[in-house]
Design a protein around this motif. Structure first.
Motif, PDB file in Angstrom:
ATOM      1  N   GLN A 112      33.326 -16.123 -16.207  1.00  0.00           N
ATOM      2  CA  GLN A 112      31.897 -16.453 -16.214  1.00  0.00           C
ATOM      3  C   GLN A 112      31.461 -16.980 -17.588  1.00  0.00           C
ATOM      4  O   GLN A 112      30.655 -17.903 -17.681  1.00  0.00           O
ATOM      5  CB  GLN A 112      31.054 -15.223 -15.848  1.00  0.00           C
ATOM      6  CG  GLN A 112      31.242 -14.755 -14.414  1.00  0.00           C
ATOM      7  CD  GLN A 112      32.194 -13.566 -14.358  1.00  0.00           C
ATOM      8  OE1 GLN A 112      33.121 -13.481 -15.150  1.00  0.00           O
ATOM      9  NE2 GLN A 112      31.967 -12.660 -13.425  1.00  0.00           N
ATOM     10  N   HIS A 115      32.498 -20.498 -17.894  1.00  0.00           N
ATOM     11  CA  HIS A 115      31.606 -21.362 -17.129  1.00  0.00           C
ATOM     12  C   HIS A 115      30.301 -21.609 -17.875  1.00  0.00           C
ATOM     13  O   HIS A 115      29.796 -22.744 -17.918  1.00  0.00           O
ATOM     14  CB  HIS A 115      31.323 -20.736 -15.763  1.00  0.00           C
ATOM     15  CG  HIS A 115      30.608 -21.648 -14.814  1.00  0.00           C
ATOM     16  ND1 HIS A 115      29.245 -21.611 -14.643  1.00  0.00           N
ATOM     17  CD2 HIS A 115      31.071 -22.623 -13.998  1.00  0.00           C
ATOM     18  CE1 HIS A 115      28.894 -22.525 -13.755  1.00  0.00           C
ATOM     19  NE2 HIS A 115      29.983 -23.164 -13.350  1.00  0.00           N
ATOM     20  N   THR A 116      29.750 -20.567 -18.476  1.00  0.00           N
ATOM     21  CA  THR A 116      28.520 -20.698 -19.252  1.00  0.00           C
ATOM     22  C   THR A 116      28.722 -21.670 -20.413  1.00  0.00           C
ATOM     23  O   THR A 116      27.883 -22.537 -20.673  1.00  0.00           O
ATOM     24  CB  THR A 116      28.076 -19.333 -19.791  1.00  0.00           C
ATOM     25  OG1 THR A 116      27.788 -18.460 -18.691  1.00  0.00           O
ATOM     26  CG2 THR A 116      26.831 -19.463 -20.666  1.00  0.00           C
ATOM     27  N   ARG A 119      29.063 -25.381 -19.022  1.00  0.00           N
ATOM     28  CA  ARG A 119      27.880 -25.980 -18.425  1.00  0.00           C
ATOM     29  C   ARG A 119      26.683 -25.973 -19.370  1.00  0.00           C
ATOM     30  O   ARG A 119      25.991 -26.988 -19.509  1.00  0.00           O
ATOM     31  CB  ARG A 119      27.521 -25.243 -17.130  1.00  0.00           C
ATOM     32  CG  ARG A 119      28.580 -25.323 -16.052  1.00  0.00           C
ATOM     33  CD  ARG A 119      28.791 -26.741 -15.552  1.00  0.00           C
ATOM     34  NE  ARG A 119      27.613 -27.280 -14.910  1.00  0.00           N
ATOM     35  CZ  ARG A 119      27.324 -27.132 -13.616  1.00  0.00           C
ATOM     36  NH1 ARG A 119      28.153 -26.456 -12.834  1.00  0.00           N
ATOM     37  NH2 ARG A 119      26.250 -27.650 -13.100  1.00  0.00           N
ATOM     38  N   GLU A 120      26.426 -24.843 -20.010  1.00  0.00           N
ATOM     39  CA  GLU A 120      25.199 -24.703 -20.783  1.00  0.00           C
ATOM     40  C   GLU A 120      25.346 -25.116 -22.242  1.00  0.00           C
ATOM     41  O   GLU A 120      24.391 -25.609 -22.841  1.00  0.00           O
ATOM     42  CB  GLU A 120      24.676 -23.269 -20.692  1.00  0.00           C
ATOM     43  CG  GLU A 120      24.331 -22.852 -19.266  1.00  0.00           C
ATOM     44  CD  GLU A 120      23.664 -21.493 -19.189  1.00  0.00           C
ATOM     45  OE1 GLU A 120      23.217 -20.987 -20.242  1.00  0.00           O
ATOM     46  OE2 GLU A 120      23.584 -20.933 -18.085  1.00  0.00           O
ATOM     47  N   GLU A 125      30.279 -31.361 -16.753  1.00  0.00           N
ATOM     48  CA  GLU A 125      30.075 -31.410 -15.310  1.00  0.00           C
ATOM     49  C   GLU A 125      31.418 -31.618 -14.620  1.00  0.00           C
ATOM     50  O   GLU A 125      32.308 -32.268 -15.158  1.00  0.00           O
ATOM     51  CB  GLU A 125      29.127 -32.543 -14.926  1.00  0.00           C
ATOM     52  CG  GLU A 125      27.710 -32.387 -15.467  1.00  0.00           C
ATOM     53  CD  GLU A 125      26.950 -31.261 -14.784  1.00  0.00           C
ATOM     54  OE1 GLU A 125      27.369 -30.847 -13.685  1.00  0.00           O
ATOM     55  OE2 GLU A 125      25.943 -30.807 -15.353  1.00  0.00           O
ATOM     56  N   SER A 139      31.595 -23.245  -7.535  1.00  0.00           N
ATOM     57  CA  SER A 139      30.739 -23.734  -8.613  1.00  0.00           C
ATOM     58  C   SER A 139      29.320 -23.190  -8.481  1.00  0.00           C
ATOM     59  O   SER A 139      28.704 -22.775  -9.469  1.00  0.00           O
ATOM     60  CB  SER A 139      30.728 -25.259  -8.600  1.00  0.00           C
ATOM     61  OG  SER A 139      29.851 -25.761  -9.589  1.00  0.00           O
ATOM     62  N   THR A 140      28.803 -23.152  -7.247  1.00  0.00           N
ATOM     63  CA  THR A 140      27.443 -22.663  -7.018  1.00  0.00           C
ATOM     64  C   THR A 140      27.312 -21.188  -7.388  1.00  0.00           C
ATOM     65  O   THR A 140      26.382 -20.784  -8.108  1.00  0.00           O
ATOM     66  CB  THR A 140      27.044 -22.852  -5.548  1.00  0.00           C
ATOM     67  OG1 THR A 140      27.068 -24.250  -5.225  1.00  0.00           O
ATOM     68  CG2 THR A 140      25.650 -22.296  -5.290  1.00  0.00           C
ATOM     69  N   SER A 143      27.564 -20.609 -11.126  1.00  0.00           N
ATOM     70  CA  SER A 143      26.318 -20.946 -11.814  1.00  0.00           C
ATOM     71  C   SER A 143      25.299 -19.808 -11.690  1.00  0.00           C
ATOM     72  O   SER A 143      24.607 -19.473 -12.658  1.00  0.00           O
ATOM     73  CB  SER A 143      25.722 -22.230 -11.238  1.00  0.00           C
ATOM     74  OG  SER A 143      26.561 -23.329 -11.453  1.00  0.00           O
ATOM     75  N   LEU A 144      25.213 -19.226 -10.502  1.00  0.00           N
ATOM     76  CA  LEU A 144      24.283 -18.110 -10.290  1.00  0.00           C
ATOM     77  C   LEU A 144      24.693 -16.897 -11.119  1.00  0.00           C
ATOM     78  O   LEU A 144      23.837 -16.209 -11.687  1.00  0.00           O
ATOM     79  CB  LEU A 144      24.241 -17.745  -8.802  1.00  0.00           C
ATOM     80  CG  LEU A 144      23.601 -18.794  -7.879  1.00  0.00           C
ATOM     81  CD1 LEU A 144      23.813 -18.404  -6.421  1.00  0.00           C
ATOM     82  CD2 LEU A 144      22.116 -18.937  -8.183  1.00  0.00           C
ATOM     83  N   ALA A 146      26.394 -16.946 -13.936  1.00  0.00           N
ATOM     84  CA  ALA A 146      26.124 -17.265 -15.337  1.00  0.00           C
ATOM     85  C   ALA A 146      24.635 -17.117 -15.653  1.00  0.00           C
ATOM     86  O   ALA A 146      24.262 -16.598 -16.717  1.00  0.00           O
ATOM     87  CB  ALA A 146      26.601 -18.686 -15.649  1.00  0.00           C
ATOM     88  N   ARG A 147      23.780 -17.563 -14.728  1.00  0.00           N
ATOM     89  CA  ARG A 147      22.334 -17.461 -14.941  1.00  0.00           C
ATOM     90  C   ARG A 147      21.898 -15.996 -14.958  1.00  0.00           C
ATOM     91  O   ARG A 147      21.085 -15.590 -15.797  1.00  0.00           O
ATOM     92  CB  ARG A 147      21.585 -18.219 -13.842  1.00  0.00           C
ATOM     93  CG  ARG A 147      20.071 -18.089 -13.948  1.00  0.00           C
ATOM     94  CD  ARG A 147      19.360 -19.013 -12.971  1.00  0.00           C
ATOM     95  NE  ARG A 147      17.938 -18.784 -12.953  1.00  0.00           N
ATOM     96  CZ  ARG A 147      17.093 -19.216 -13.890  1.00  0.00           C
ATOM     97  NH1 ARG A 147      17.552 -19.895 -14.922  1.00  0.00           N
ATOM     98  NH2 ARG A 147      15.801 -18.975 -13.805  1.00  0.00           N
TER      99      ARG A 147
END
Length: 205
Positions: A112, A115-116, A119-120, A125, A139-140, A143-144, A146-147
């Motif tokens: 995770q 991934h953060t 992406r962030e 991408e 991927s979806t 993202s959740l 990580a958020r």
């Protein structure tokens, strides 16, 4: 180090800077996108990054790293299938060589966190193939996760020290799936990578 990495304050960025890993962020992004061959999954990148951290620490302690030895040492420290005795022996050898094993393990990152960072922090991408619904789903959910990690960490940061007795911390959000048929429990990404539950795969039919 790229401009994005230089200002990055996520765990991957901090650890990369601490261990002198240079532009590993761009390397991770390239491997993730498969720019030079097969695309790496987030878990592949997690283990790749963590092995680089371990290698940097070994070299810092002047420990000779032979071919294949780094991978085996990392496996002994992290693989769930390794016995407690074997792991203890490996840790003992490293500590005798001057390696702070506990500190290195704390610096290992999760998929995770990778991934953060991608992406962030780097704005990387990776567009899944149209027919690759598994990659799109992974991927979806990533993202959740990580958020959620970021939201939880920000709120905990405000509470730490007063309402909550805590100093340093890492927040890790992992989605698990339990098979109704056999009761096996998987991390969401592992289930997708494996292609389903063991009880339903062809070799178990």
């Amino acid at each position: 180090m790229s401009a994005d990495e230089a200002t990055c304050n996520c765990k991957v960025g901090r650890v990369a800077s601490e261990y002198g890993l240079g532009e590993i962020g761009e390397e991770l992004a390239s491997l993730w996108r498969g720019e030079e061959g097969e695309s790496y999954s987030l878990r592949d990148l997690q283990h790749y990054f963590n092995r680089r951290v371990l290698e940097a620490e070994l070299r810092s302690a002047n420990v000779e790293v032979l071919d294949g030895e780094l991978e085996n040492t990392y496996r002994l420290l992290t693989d769930d299938d390794v016995s407690a005795g074997m792991r203890t022996q490996a840790m003992g050898r490293l500590e005798r060589d001057g390696v702070d094993v506990e500190a290195v393990e704390k610096d290992f990152v999760s998929h995770q966190s990778i991934h953060t960072h991608l992406r962030e922090c780097l704005g990387a991408e990776k567009d899944p193939e149209p027919a690759d619904r598994v990659a799109s789903t992974q991927s979806t959910v990533g993202s959740l996760e990580a958020r959620t990690e970021k939201i939880a960490a920000n709120n905990l940061e405000r509470l730490a020290g007063e309402e909550v007795s805590l100093e340093g911390f890492d927040v890790i959000v992992t989605t698990h799936v339990t098979c109704d048929e056999c009761g096996r429990r998987y991390e969401f990404g592992d289930l997708l990578d494996d292609g389903g539950c063991e009880c339903r795969l062809p070799q178990h039919a």
